[in-house]
Design an enzyme around this catalytic site. Structure first.
Site, PDB file in Angstrom:
ATOM      1  N   LYS A  13      20.852 -25.268  23.303  1.00 16.94           N
ATOM      2  CA  LYS A  13      20.487 -24.095  22.143  1.00 16.94           C
ATOM      3  C   LYS A  13      21.023 -22.883  22.549  1.00 16.94           C
ATOM      4  CE  LYS A  13      16.012 -25.071  22.316  1.00 16.94           C
ATOM      5  NZ  LYS A  13      15.908 -26.042  23.583  1.00 16.94           N
ATOM      6  N   ARG A  88       7.577 -24.047  18.969  1.00 18.74           N
ATOM      7  CA  ARG A  88       7.566 -25.303  19.822  1.00 18.74           C
ATOM      8  C   ARG A  88       6.174 -26.002  19.640  1.00 18.74           C
ATOM      9  NH1 ARG A  88      11.036 -23.174  24.327  1.00 18.74           N
ATOM     10  NH2 ARG A  88      11.504 -24.738  25.755  1.00 18.74           N
ATOM     11  N   ARG A 127      22.970 -26.775  35.379  1.00 19.29           N
ATOM     12  CA  ARG A 127      23.393 -25.778  34.520  1.00 19.29           C
ATOM     13  C   ARG A 127      23.009 -24.208  35.466  1.00 19.29           C
ATOM     14  NH1 ARG A 127      19.178 -25.668  29.321  1.00 19.29           N
ATOM     15  NH2 ARG A 127      17.133 -25.114  30.737  1.00 19.29           N
ATOM     16  N   ARG A 161      17.884 -21.489  37.034  1.00 18.13           N
ATOM     17  CA  ARG A 161      16.324 -21.543  36.878  1.00 18.13           C
ATOM     18  C   ARG A 161      15.509 -22.297  37.532  1.00 18.13           C
ATOM     19  NH1 ARG A 161      15.778 -22.280  30.347  1.00 18.13           N
ATOM     20  NH2 ARG A 161      13.953 -23.215  31.297  1.00 18.13           N
ATOM     21  N   ARG A 172       8.661 -30.965  31.007  1.00 20.92           N
ATOM     22  CA  ARG A 172       9.108 -30.495  29.971  1.00 20.92           C
ATOM     23  C   ARG A 172       9.500 -31.316  28.850  1.00 20.92           C
ATOM     24  NH1 ARG A 172      13.444 -26.896  32.747  1.00 20.92           N
ATOM     25  NH2 ARG A 172      14.176 -26.089  30.867  1.00 20.92           N
TER      26      ARG A 172
END
Ligand code: AMP
Length: 214
Positions: A13, A88, A127, A161, A172
């Site tokens: 996203k 969400r 990432r 992160r 998550r």
């Protein structure tokens, strides 16, 4: 244009938002980025959100709805925006509809990026972003053109992160399946949902999304 991007963590996203932002002149609104900024400056919201974010749980609906309600009236959202990471929960989706109605706005497109759970974990754990401009990269799938140098701004400073670790990713994903996935049906019923295969190569995903947006 108002675009909502749905999809699990690691679906792409953020990457796609950054591309569409440039291509269509839309403003990317990432609730995750906004919350991380609050955490960094240790505001009241940041202090409340920190523990939940670190354990991979969602922050309370009302907190995030208030943040969005303020943000979308900013001047840089006038030409349209991409909601990345919001809504969400069904309650957030309903509140957003009510908010748009009161502000005379309407959703143009909802695009869901689909990715399987195993790929998500792999994507999330590799990432990182440029610490200066926020451009996103991946150890395996999206390396900078010149090793260790951001393509976009030339910085050599990168960051990862703290919630992109194997343990937090599990919760998550759980939160996503329990609370966020049902939103697809909500938008399907409203007739605005389109689905794009998020497992396809990044350029192909962008191409398909552009085809939908026109
Ligand atoms: P993200 O950067 O979108 O992966 O979001 C990082 C974290 O911020 C999530 O795991 C949640 O703890 C929190 N968060 C971001 N957006 C929302 C939202 N719309 N509702 C609740 N929590 C959120």
């Amino acid at each position: 244009m108002i675009l909502i991007l749905l999809g699990p963590p690691g679906a792409g996203k953020g990457t796609q938002s950054q591309r569409l932002e440039k291509q269509y002149g839309l403003k990317q609104i990432s609730t995750g980025d906004m919350l991380r900024a609050e955490v960094a400056r240790q505001s009241d919201i940041g202090v409340q959100a920190k523990t939940l974010m670190e354990s991979g749980q969602l922050v309370p609906d009302q907190m995030i709805i208030d943040i969005i309600a303020r943000r979308i009236t900013d001047k840089d959202c006038e030409n349209g925006f991409i909601l990345d990471g919001f809504p969400r929960t069904i309650q957030q989706a309903q509140s957003l509809d009510a908010l748009f109605e009161s502000q005379g706005k309407a959703i143009d497109h909802v695009i869901e990026l689909t990715v399987d759970d195993d790929a998500m974990v792999k994507r999330i754990s590799g990432r990182y972003t440029c610490a200066k401009c926020g451009e996103g990269y991946h150890d395996e799938f999206l390396k900078p053109e010149k090793d260790g140098v951001c393509n976009h701004c030339g910085s050599t400073d990168f960051t990862r992160r703290s919630d992109d670790n194997a343990e937090t990713v599990k919760s998550r994903l759980q939160e996503y399946h329990q609370k966020t996935a049902p939103i697809s049906d909500y938008y399907k019923t409203e007739g605005v949902l389109r689905t794009v295969d998020g497992m396809a190569p990044i350029d192909k995903v962008t191409e398909e999304m552009s085809g939908i947006l026109g």
